[in-house]
Design a protein around this motif. Sequence first.
Motif, PDB file in Angstrom:
ATOM      1  N   ASN A  23     -10.638  10.790  -7.654  1.00 33.94           N
ATOM      2  CA  ASN A  23     -10.555  10.341  -6.261  1.00 33.94           C
ATOM      3  C   ASN A  23     -11.913  10.418  -5.575  1.00 33.94           C
ATOM      4  O   ASN A  23     -12.293   9.519  -4.814  1.00 33.94           O
ATOM      5  CB  ASN A  23      -9.537  11.180  -5.490  1.00 33.94           C
ATOM      6  N   THR A  31     -13.026  -1.043  -0.968  1.00 38.79           N
ATOM      7  CA  THR A  31     -11.584  -1.257  -1.071  1.00 38.79           C
ATOM      8  C   THR A  31     -11.238  -2.659  -0.587  1.00 38.79           C
ATOM      9  O   THR A  31     -11.969  -3.264   0.203  1.00 38.79           O
ATOM     10  CB  THR A  31     -10.798  -0.223  -0.241  1.00 38.79           C
ATOM     11  N   ILE A  53      -5.181   1.940  -7.452  1.00 37.98           N
ATOM     12  CA  ILE A  53      -4.366   1.814  -6.245  1.00 37.98           C
ATOM     13  C   ILE A  53      -4.622   2.992  -5.305  1.00 37.98           C
ATOM     14  O   ILE A  53      -4.418   4.145  -5.676  1.00 37.98           O
ATOM     15  CB  ILE A  53      -2.872   1.729  -6.605  1.00 37.98           C
ATOM     16  N   LYS A  54      -5.058   2.669  -4.108  1.00 37.84           N
ATOM     17  CA  LYS A  54      -5.272   3.680  -3.076  1.00 37.84           C
ATOM     18  C   LYS A  54      -3.983   3.959  -2.316  1.00 37.84           C
ATOM     19  O   LYS A  54      -3.651   5.105  -1.996  1.00 37.84           O
ATOM     20  CB  LYS A  54      -6.363   3.215  -2.110  1.00 37.84           C
ATOM     21  N   SER A  55      -3.239   2.921  -2.023  1.00 46.26           N
ATOM     22  CA  SER A  55      -1.934   3.049  -1.368  1.00 46.26           C
ATOM     23  C   SER A  55      -1.127   1.788  -1.643  1.00 46.26           C
ATOM     24  O   SER A  55      -1.686   0.729  -1.935  1.00 46.26           O
ATOM     25  CB  SER A  55      -2.089   3.255   0.152  1.00 46.26           C
ATOM     26  N   SER A  57       1.907  -0.532  -3.665  1.00 48.69           N
ATOM     27  CA  SER A  57       2.418  -0.738  -5.026  1.00 48.69           C
ATOM     28  C   SER A  57       2.140  -2.170  -5.462  1.00 48.69           C
ATOM     29  O   SER A  57       2.066  -3.085  -4.639  1.00 48.69           O
ATOM     30  CB  SER A  57       3.913  -0.441  -5.107  1.00 48.69           C
ATOM     31  N   LYS A  77       0.398   4.461  -6.228  1.00 45.22           N
ATOM     32  CA  LYS A  77      -0.827   5.146  -5.835  1.00 45.22           C
ATOM     33  C   LYS A  77      -1.429   5.933  -7.000  1.00 45.22           C
ATOM     34  O   LYS A  77      -0.716   6.568  -7.773  1.00 45.22           O
ATOM     35  CB  LYS A  77      -0.535   6.090  -4.666  1.00 45.22           C
ATOM     36  N   ASP A  78      -2.759   5.890  -7.107  1.00 46.19           N
ATOM     37  CA  ASP A  78      -3.553   6.618  -8.107  1.00 46.19           C
ATOM     38  C   ASP A  78      -3.424   6.062  -9.516  1.00 46.19           C
ATOM     39  O   ASP A  78      -3.907   6.688 -10.463  1.00 46.19           O
ATOM     40  CB  ASP A  78      -3.203   8.114  -8.113  1.00 46.19           C
ATOM     41  N   THR A 102      -0.865  -3.147   0.504  1.00 46.80           N
ATOM     42  CA  THR A 102      -1.488  -2.364  -0.556  1.00 46.80           C
ATOM     43  C   THR A 102      -3.007  -2.372  -0.420  1.00 46.80           C
ATOM     44  O   THR A 102      -3.600  -3.396  -0.080  1.00 46.80           O
ATOM     45  CB  THR A 102      -1.086  -2.930  -1.942  1.00 46.80           C
ATOM     46  N   ASN A 164       7.623   6.272  -4.818  1.00 50.05           N
ATOM     47  CA  ASN A 164       7.331   5.576  -3.560  1.00 50.05           C
ATOM     48  C   ASN A 164       8.397   5.816  -2.495  1.00 50.05           C
ATOM     49  O   ASN A 164       8.458   5.094  -1.514  1.00 50.05           O
ATOM     50  CB  ASN A 164       7.222   4.063  -3.837  1.00 50.05           C
TER      51      ASN A 164
END
Length: 227
Positions: A23, A31, A53-55, A57, A77-78, A102, A164
Amino acid sequence: MGVKFENLAVSHNPPIVELFDLNQYLIGFPTEDYKKDQFIYQSQSTTENIYFIKSGSIITGNYCEDGELVINSILFKDQIFGEQGLVGTRNRVEFAQAKERTSVFVVPLAQLRKQILENGPLGLAINQLVLKKLMRIENKWKSQITDYARTRVIDFIIHLVSNNGRRVGFEWTIDNFFPHREVASMVGSSRQTVTVTLNELRNKNLIYFDRKRLIVRDMEKLEKEKF
């Protein structure tokens, strides 16, 4: 005079390797934000970037010759996607599409490949993400062989909640629930079977759903419905 062996002792335990802070690494990259149903990339586009993916789906998938949608994976995420370029693939073999609002980190492929060669812990962290993704896909195909379609639908709901879901009291809410056609593609079943299963679970008051969301009223009871 006796030798003090304690001063000569050599530890045979391997050194503790600190986990790489992926991270923290990704903060240094730009981004991009996507709206619901917007494509991040299409099949056959060049593999010049890799995404994290930061936030939100995304789904990855393909379209068959007859236009039928095949969803390969759903990611949260992640998680990583678009990583095929790491093994030399020049063009995408699938599309990637946001399933809600997203945000993703965009990492240039050439830069990541160079840094992986120079930074072992970074390479290990990327490998772990890719292997976990492959294991999820493998488990999905195994489930399609060994589990009943109804069980796969329930497992899919539980998977969404785990990755999620938003807890509201004793219930779990999944915003932006998938159309039945897409659920069917993800679990390897027919749209009719998905609709019948969801309606059955709703009639038992285990879930509620409409076009915008799905609510799981009791996770423990839903788990028992698999058997």
